[in-house]
Design an enzyme around this catalytic site. Structure first.
Site, PDB file in Angstrom:
ATOM      1  N   CYS A 217       0.834  -1.203   0.000  1.00  0.00           N
ATOM      2  CA  CYS A 217       0.000   0.000   0.000  1.00  0.00           C
ATOM      3  C   CYS A 217       0.870   1.256   0.000  1.00  0.00           C
ATOM      4  O   CYS A 217       0.565   2.224  -0.701  1.00  0.00           O
ATOM      5  CB  CYS A 217      -0.958  -0.017   1.187  1.00  0.00           C
ATOM      6  SG  CYS A 217      -0.182  -0.250   2.790  1.00  0.00           S
ATOM      7  N   ASN A 218       1.954   1.241   0.730  1.00  0.00           N
ATOM      8  CA  ASN A 218       2.873   2.375   0.698  1.00  0.00           C
ATOM      9  C   ASN A 218       3.546   2.448  -0.674  1.00  0.00           C
ATOM     10  O   ASN A 218       3.759   3.538  -1.226  1.00  0.00           O
ATOM     11  CB  ASN A 218       3.965   2.226   1.766  1.00  0.00           C
ATOM     12  CG  ASN A 218       3.400   2.185   3.166  1.00  0.00           C
ATOM     13  OD1 ASN A 218       2.474   2.917   3.492  1.00  0.00           O
ATOM     14  ND2 ASN A 218       3.943   1.309   3.997  1.00  0.00           N
TER      15      ASN A 218
END
Lengths: 342, 342, 342, 342
Positions: free
Chosen positions: B149-150
């Site tokens: 997600c990052n």
């Protein structure tokens, strides 16, 4: 067939929630958005979370051409709402989200809201908007008065029990925690994050909360005799959600049975298995209401707990559900969004 | 035509988010839900917010009959995921949400995750799942590896800038705040409400976060030379959302232009007007990503900020977007939910 | 011997924090509390958490008899502060918590705050209030200018490094998250709980935050040459706390060593063991500041993270520490409260 | 004269809170800290917020040399506590924070906690630790049993009313919201930030919460007849604080009068003016308890609301208050910290 809608009061939280829900509605189109204090701005300037939607800019409500509009949501503050609605064209179906048309007796309105009603004639045609209990009237109505969010929660617990005669009508206590969006987008010190987060407090203690006007009206009508409950709301540090805890005299099994029977076919109301109670976490952002019943250790007493999202089922979701009925589309259209957890 | 799906790892947050999104999907049906540690339970026991859905009970993944399944989401922890996926039938399309197939070189996988890869052959056929940049490959793939997600957030900022050659590749700093759901449903002291709320801290400081493996791989491939960025994530007291702040060397107008050009036709990516920056509040619960660019007071430097929901666009929303491509349906199906604000 | 204090601006958060700290101070007595907009009210009406204290009612600052007062804290908004302070009697020692006397050059003040300075003569006698670095001047001062809370945090990281010559002065990036009390008790939409909780955003991006005026002034003076850093603050959903993450060019061991040396004897500053970084959770409600250093994977770069409570060490705690010095009592008096966790 | 203390169970929240309070105590010194699961670690590894204190490292309780210790706090889980306390030397004064010595009748203990009591003889000498009502006994006691945090809150409302005979003993409902630190530092899914924040739920509904054992014991003894109340706790998304709302039959003025009279000289209990109710925000981090009374609109009924900090006045603050009495120092020593707001 697409039907056309307008929203007056689009810069508040219930207005924004209506738009959020309508974003995925299969057959309604938003044709006008009014917010007099922010007229001229694009909606994205007021609610950046809705920037992906192709929507008309904000106008004043007087600028709206209602000719092609089928239904108008009115999400104004109370008192303003009645003044505006009195001036809207008669062809328009209206779902009002304010408190202005909830109380059938103008004297009750004045008692709880402090000012004389400006449109008592229109009050007569208004239908109380608690969908599951006024469904046919709503479908036929021109003007529907959305309920208070606390009032909706309490009625989901109590109406079936009063109807079924399974509780003592003189011994009803409703204790409730409401999330901060229930207070709207008002600039008040106690609604600042620094003041409201990390704690809780009661308010309108002692039977002074305005939603008691709705409880008194509805429960007394239902029971055919005066019913007055005790009601204490609390302000709680979350954005969405109401948890109502009712202390009742009655047999828990009978209470559970009455609720199960009442909501057996309802798409948005779930009665949990006996002994389980709900959490607002699990209805957040949705039109669902969960209800649970537990017998108290003291014989003949029970506790009923209900959870719903004040902005959705307690307000804008209810409004859309009613609009669906009024415009003859599937009652659940646009409303089956699953709760947003975590 | 309805297509049939299975989810393995349905008791974690990304599994729940997949189900939330699929709840309103027009043409996908969930046929099996696996969670080996909770097999035998109804999903409502694990995620009460999904109780309104008619869904199969949880089973072990070994119990699933994959014969009629078109696509399987695998939302298991890394390492477990590769072991399970290696045993799934070959006819099945797979979207993996773990880290297991993100790194093309098994040596990179071992370096960042500490164990040798158990399915290096399958790694070869895996397509990296950042939809907007691998769209055609994903549509043709059997196995798609969901991104970190990052990693997704950082790439939404940086890929167009690297491609356009408008920034200094040796001077990229990515500072990021991630909401707590990014850490999953793990029972760790620092994830308790009492420990995590009301404060923040950095973690994996100094270039040790595993998503750097993805950054290194993708940016170097894109640039045709080694690119290593600095990256510091922070744990922040909200449930959903990533806000990434990138410190870059380059002309702000050129940077803004490159982003605008790259995302002009993308349904989920919005580049804000020059000088505006986004907030995670305004993408919460949605598949949208907002990006803003500001020139720094120091000549030749600029800041780019991006916001998305780690569970949706950063993980399960991305996974569904990819599944839509793989099964030939509208890419945005089930994903146009508006953000949930407030 | 008890010394007598007054607080002007007692209805804001920094005023309340001063009173909280003074509540257990061994030798200071609050003799007057002014808040012109709330004059006439008991303090408990404005800050119920202080109701257990026997304190004078709120008055206007003009009503205070300063004859018996030794020192006055001025916790007014900037601009108002300079106008009031210019009218206070000359015998009075003053600790100003506003921005009005922080910038030595009135032109800098005008540049960052937009209005000409109303008391440039008094500016000349003001001492910058970063206690650990101006201790002797503060002890001798009549007027001390409290620093910005972000400015304090950044300087605790950077001053020893600039002094020691261990970092590249042209490559300093300071990324920071600040809790909501840093914005004061202002009625703004973005500070409402419903808007601010559950998310984060950057603000004053691109080198426009006013605390840069302090950074520029202090770092340039220290370095003997112009130093301009990059600085991006973020608004984070907690009430108290600042976490600053600095991206620096320099040897991590040298950086750590310089900080250890600088703060070896400081009661409120702790440098963590090499490789550890702090959390705002662990300084909440206290006057402590924790600092950690980590080497980046890229050679010659390091990250320094500092945590403090913006209301305490960043503002009112600093003010009390300075008042202690100015009145000749133990510097730590009233300030050894342990952080409030969880 | 300094007296020496030990804390067994120093790695939990009540242990940490004891240390926080003792940090500024004028005459107590912490000589030993035990936490068997973390023995060998410095306290700062377990609670970094206490790193500024010069404290002994954690040991096992068996390792403590109790020879020079005057008083020992025991902050262990129930059941473990009685086993450990039974083995401590007889010269030692003990304040137990667990549930183990609260219920005078071992049968009651077994009923509510499920296991037979392991030290029924010691139970006989234990004094119930609700300071304001057992002050003399506590001062003379060797073993004091700290109350439940919810139990303390309810008793602060109800004891004076039962004693004064101003309420109907058969119609007492206590509805309560408790912050998450009340659940301790346990690794449970429902205590994760992602699950607990942004919502609320009831628990132990129907008269099953263990603190009812204390209510039954204390209220029945006080009334000289069996008294059983209804009690529903709710888990609320803040770290510290209990808000109890009692629904009572009785004259509000008489109720208010009884509370005012009972607490007129109490340093930590404040009865608000008639009609006002408290907030947990305003007692956070302190040993104060605020109580308010409101008449209901229904004649003869009233609502009483009390707020305290569960970790301080509800647990560790109470424990220190009792220790002060037992060791003959000022009862308020170390406990006059003002609440931490915002």
């Amino acid at each position: 067939m697409t039907q056309s809608l307008a929203i007056i009061g689009a810069s508040g939280y219930t207005g924004a929630e209506l738009i959020r829900l309508l974003a995925t509605h299969p057959s309604f189109e938003i044709r006008a958005l009014a917010a007099n204090s922010k007229a001229g701005q694009p909606l994205a300037a007021v609610f950046p979370h809705l920037r992906h939607l192709a929507l008309p800019d904000l106008v004043t409500w007087e600028e709206i051409d209602f000719a092609g509009i089928d239904l108008c949501f009115c999400a104004l503050p109370h008192k303003t709402s009645q003044e505006v609605i009195a001036q809207l064209p008669r062809h328009l179906k209206i779902v009002d989200l304010s408190a202005d048309f909830r109380l059938r007796d103008p004297a009750d309105y004045q008692k709880w809201y402090g000012n004389p009603h400006a449109a008592p004639d229109m009050q007569k045609e208004a239908v109380y908007g608690l969908t599951e209990f006024y469904r046919d009237d709503i479908a036929a109505a021109r003007l529907v008065a959305g309920t208070g969010c606390n009032a909706a929660t309490g009625q989901y617990i109590l109406r079936p029990l009063i109807s079924a005669g399974v509780i003592d009508l003189d011994e009803i206590i409703l204790d409730l925690a409401c999330g901060v969006s229930g207070a709207g987008r008002s600039l008040k010190e106690n609604l600042l994050h620094a003041e409201l987060s990390e704690g809780t407090n009661a308010y309108s203690v002692g039977g002074t909360h305005r939603h008691l006007g709705e409880f008194d009206q509805e429960f007394s009508a239902l029971a055919g005799r005066p019913v007055q409950i005790q009601f204490t709301p609390h302000l709680a540090p979350f954005n969405r959600g109401i948890l109502a805890t009712a202390y009742l005299r009655g047999d828990a099994a009978a209470v559970h049975g009455a609720l199960k029977a009442a909501y057996a076919d309802e798409p948005f109301l779930t009665v949990l298995p006996m002994g389980e109670t709900p959490s607002t976490h699990h209805v957040r952002g949705s039109n669902f209401c969960h209800i649970g019943v537990v017998a108290d250790r003291l014989a003949g007493r029970c506790i009923v707990v209900a959870a719903l999202d004040n902005l959705t089922k307690g307000s804008s979701g209810q409004a859309l559900q009613n609009a669906n009925l009024m415009l003859g589309v599937e009652e659940t259209a646009g409303l089956m969004l699953a709760p947003c957890f975590p």
